[in-house]
Design a protein around this motif. Structure first.
Motif, PDB file in Angstrom:
ATOM      1  N   TRP A   1     -28.427  -2.237 -41.885  1.00 14.98           N
ATOM      2  CA  TRP A   1     -28.147  -3.521 -42.530  1.00 14.98           C
ATOM      3  C   TRP A   1     -29.248  -3.891 -43.516  1.00 14.98           C
ATOM      4  CZ3 TRP A   1     -24.273  -6.764 -43.265  1.00 14.98           C
ATOM      5  CH2 TRP A   1     -24.552  -8.057 -43.706  1.00 14.98           C
ATOM      6  N   ARG A   2     -30.479  -3.744 -43.073  1.00 12.49           N
ATOM      7  CA  ARG A   2     -31.576  -4.183 -43.911  1.00 12.49           C
ATOM      8  C   ARG A   2     -31.815  -3.232 -45.081  1.00 12.49           C
ATOM      9  NH1 ARG A   2     -36.680  -7.629 -43.389  1.00 12.49           N
ATOM     10  NH2 ARG A   2     -35.421  -8.879 -41.988  1.00 12.49           N
TER      11      ARG A   2
ATOM     12  N   VAL B   1     -27.593  -2.238 -46.801  1.00  9.18           N
ATOM     13  CA  VAL B   1     -26.742  -3.339 -47.217  1.00  9.18           C
ATOM     14  C   VAL B   1     -27.558  -4.374 -47.975  1.00  9.18           C
ATOM     15  CG1 VAL B   1     -25.222  -5.182 -46.432  1.00  9.18           C
ATOM     16  CG2 VAL B   1     -25.180  -2.961 -45.298  1.00  9.18           C
ATOM     17  N   ASN B   2     -28.586  -4.876 -47.321  1.00  5.90           N
ATOM     18  CA  ASN B   2     -29.387  -5.947 -47.904  1.00  5.90           C
ATOM     19  C   ASN B   2     -30.341  -5.446 -48.987  1.00  5.90           C
ATOM     20  OD1 ASN B   2     -28.948  -8.558 -47.379  1.00  5.90           O
ATOM     21  ND2 ASN B   2     -30.676  -8.803 -45.970  1.00  5.90           N
ATOM     22  N   ARG B   3     -30.717  -4.165 -48.854  1.00  8.53           N
ATOM     23  CA  ARG B   3     -31.641  -3.543 -49.799  1.00  8.53           C
ATOM     24  C   ARG B   3     -32.974  -4.291 -49.888  1.00  8.53           C
ATOM     25  NH1 ARG B   3     -29.542   0.788 -51.886  1.00  8.53           N
ATOM     26  NH2 ARG B   3     -27.324   0.956 -51.663  1.00  8.53           N
ATOM     27  N   ASP B   4     -33.396  -4.788 -48.721  1.00 12.73           N
ATOM     28  CA  ASP B   4     -34.724  -5.371 -48.641  1.00 12.73           C
ATOM     29  C   ASP B   4     -35.715  -4.276 -48.280  1.00 12.73           C
ATOM     30  OD1 ASP B   4     -34.445  -7.995 -49.252  1.00 12.73           O
ATOM     31  OD2 ASP B   4     -33.869  -8.590 -47.230  1.00 12.73           O
TER      32      ASP B   4
ATOM     33  N   LEU C   1     -20.854  -2.984 -52.152  1.00 12.58           N
ATOM     34  CA  LEU C   1     -22.196  -2.572 -51.740  1.00 12.58           C
ATOM     35  C   LEU C   1     -22.527  -1.198 -52.319  1.00 12.58           C
ATOM     36  CD1 LEU C   1     -22.270  -3.779 -48.048  1.00 12.58           C
ATOM     37  CD2 LEU C   1     -23.587  -4.655 -49.977  1.00 12.58           C
TER      38      LEU C   1
ATOM     39  N   GLN D   1     -26.782 -10.071 -53.711  1.00 15.61           N
ATOM     40  CA  GLN D   1     -27.960 -10.559 -53.003  1.00 15.61           C
ATOM     41  C   GLN D   1     -28.052 -12.067 -53.086  1.00 15.61           C
ATOM     42  OE1 GLN D   1     -31.695  -8.834 -53.821  1.00 15.61           O
ATOM     43  NE2 GLN D   1     -31.274  -7.022 -52.568  1.00 15.61           N
TER      44      GLN D   1
ATOM     45  N   LEU E   1     -25.466 -13.525 -50.819  1.00 14.25           N
ATOM     46  CA  LEU E   1     -25.566 -13.243 -49.392  1.00 14.25           C
ATOM     47  C   LEU E   1     -26.898 -13.640 -48.781  1.00 14.25           C
ATOM     48  CD1 LEU E   1     -23.800  -9.773 -49.147  1.00 14.25           C
ATOM     49  CD2 LEU E   1     -22.901 -12.040 -48.618  1.00 14.25           C
ATOM     50  N   ARG E   2     -27.976 -13.314 -49.492  1.00 18.34           N
ATOM     51  CA  ARG E   2     -29.278 -13.445 -48.857  1.00 18.34           C
ATOM     52  C   ARG E   2     -29.593 -14.890 -48.477  1.00 18.34           C
ATOM     53  NH1 ARG E   2     -34.579 -10.211 -50.365  1.00 18.34           N
ATOM     54  NH2 ARG E   2     -33.179  -9.265 -51.870  1.00 18.34           N
TER      55      ARG E   2
ATOM     56  N   GLN F   1     -27.563 -15.993 -45.584  1.00 23.29           N
ATOM     57  CA  GLN F   1     -27.976 -15.289 -44.385  1.00 23.29           C
ATOM     58  C   GLN F   1     -29.260 -15.880 -43.806  1.00 23.29           C
ATOM     59  OE1 GLN F   1     -29.106 -10.765 -44.073  1.00 23.29           O
ATOM     60  NE2 GLN F   1     -27.298 -11.066 -45.333  1.00 23.29           N
TER      61      GLN F   1
ATOM     62  N   ASP G   1     -30.784  -9.561 -38.569  1.00 25.36           N
ATOM     63  CA  ASP G   1     -30.554  -8.120 -38.511  1.00 25.36           C
ATOM     64  C   ASP G   1     -29.959  -7.714 -37.172  1.00 25.36           C
ATOM     65  OD1 ASP G   1     -31.733  -8.170 -40.937  1.00 25.36           O
ATOM     66  OD2 ASP G   1     -33.548  -7.080 -40.378  1.00 25.36           O
TER      67      ASP G   1
ATOM     68  N   VAL H   1     -26.183  -9.317 -37.029  1.00 27.01           N
ATOM     69  CA  VAL H   1     -25.189  -8.833 -37.978  1.00 27.01           C
ATOM     70  C   VAL H   1     -25.150  -7.310 -38.016  1.00 27.01           C
ATOM     71  CG1 VAL H   1     -24.445  -8.891 -40.368  1.00 27.01           C
ATOM     72  CG2 VAL H   1     -25.547 -10.889 -39.364  1.00 27.01           C
ATOM     73  N   GLY H   2     -26.304  -6.686 -37.918  1.00 34.72           N
ATOM     74  CA  GLY H   2     -26.378  -5.231 -38.043  1.00 34.72           C
ATOM     75  C   GLY H   2     -25.451  -4.482 -37.106  1.00 34.72           C
TER      76      GLY H   2
ATOM     77  N   TYR I   1     -21.725  -5.107 -37.934  1.00 31.20           N
ATOM     78  CA  TYR I   1     -21.343  -4.476 -39.195  1.00 31.20           C
ATOM     79  C   TYR I   1     -21.260  -2.973 -39.027  1.00 31.20           C
ATOM     80  CZ  TYR I   1     -21.186  -3.242 -44.116  1.00 31.20           C
ATOM     81  OH  TYR I   1     -20.798  -2.726 -45.323  1.00 31.20           O
TER      82      TYR I   1
END
Lengths: 185, 185
Positions: free
Chosen positions: A158-159, A162-165, B101, B115, B118-119, B122, B150, B153-154, B157
DNA sequence: CAGCGACGCAACGGTTGCGTCGCGACGTTG
DNA sequence: CAACGTCGCGACGCAACCGTTGCGTCGCTG
């Protein structure tokens, strides 16, 4: 009969093209161009774009990750997570994996190929990690290997994907302790 | 000046087409065809496929989820997970989200739009859930809202959208207790 | 050395999508 | 009622890719 070096060049080109434009926009012409090969060479090997991608993807995705036994659950998880983060950060992987997953949502053959390649591997890893931990007494008898996999892989995927953090520096150890606490419940 | 009903028809067609063939294969011609509209009507509104998709996606993705206060962390998490599973199971969402994505991995503008949508949402949800729980004394002071997101949701998902496994009937409650244990550590 | 098959190359006709244009019809506005 | 702008429609030239074909070359095998 078919020359091996050309087959390899095509396979590599497919992977690169998949990363560059995705399955939807992938064209045989572009693959041949990138491989430095005639279009006919491709059609001699595969009858369609789908067949070609399926075979190549299955070959790559089927590889198993080595899974060392460090002696503790926390050690095993840390190693596994580090391997996973490196793999998911790889430029090719980070573009191809989401793309194929998206395509799997509308193409059953791709979905099946991915599941076959991933699910078995995944279940095996979960069973192995959790099984060892239970033998050591680190986890209770009832711990669920599949839930464990979700808890380990899900947050990282996810991180990262998906989130691309970027990952905070102490993210992996914190995730490890969190997962162990979750599985002990 | 531009007719609203036609704009709406195009927007709906874009969403459907996005689900059907993905961003990569989405064509203005197909959108106009599906909307029952002339191609010129589309070009009067947006100059390019990217601009069109970005505007529509931002509009849809920007909506906020309601987040009731049930009085307990476990209750809040359960409700949130149920909303999430319903959303992720929606046929349109389950096809469009992975596709965008994947496209975001190669198109910075799409990545930024996603981002942005969503970010913030979130982070807000995580802070709210964890903040309430800390106030109630259900979680220790140091609990990390982002790690919490994380962990919540992780796994869902991963299982629903990546693995495409059906959820075992007691999965949500088990995940809830696992997450609470993880965050308490 | 003869034959076979893979190779690159070039071209085929057909399809799809691009972005643009001109047309006449329609409805709203002034 | 006249002017305006959007509408659908159809066509434009251009480009990319499809999957196939025929050709001559090259290298291995028997």
């Amino acid at each position: 009969m078919l020359r091996g070096d050309i087959t390899e060049a095509i396979q590599a080109a497919v992977v690169e093209e998949l990363a560059a434009v995705g399955y939807g926009r992938l064209s045989i012409e572009a693959v041949a161009r990138r491989a430095g090969v005639a279009k006919t060479a491709v059609y001699r090997r595969w009858g369609s774009k789908l067949a070609m991608v399926l075979e190549i993807v299955a070959g790559v995705a089927g590889r198993k990750l080595p899974l060392p036994d460090t002696g503790t659950l926390s050690g095993d998880l840390t190693v596994f997570l580090q391997i996973l983060t490196i793999a998911l950060r790889h430029p090719l992987a980070s573009q191809i994996i989401p793309d194929l997953l998206a395509e799997a949502a509308r193409n059953p053959e791709i979905a099946q190929t991915l599941q076959q390649a991933l699910r078995a591997n995944q279940h095996e890893i979960g069973s192995l990690l959790v099984g060892r931990a239970i033998e050591r007494g680190e986890l209770p008898e009832g711990a669920d290997p599949d839930l464990a996999v979700d808890l380990i892989v899900g947050p990282i995927y996810w991180r990262l994907t998906v989130n691309r953090d970027p990952l905070p520096p102490d993210y992996v150890p914190r995730l490890v302790t969190a997962v162990i606490a979750a599985l002990s419940a």
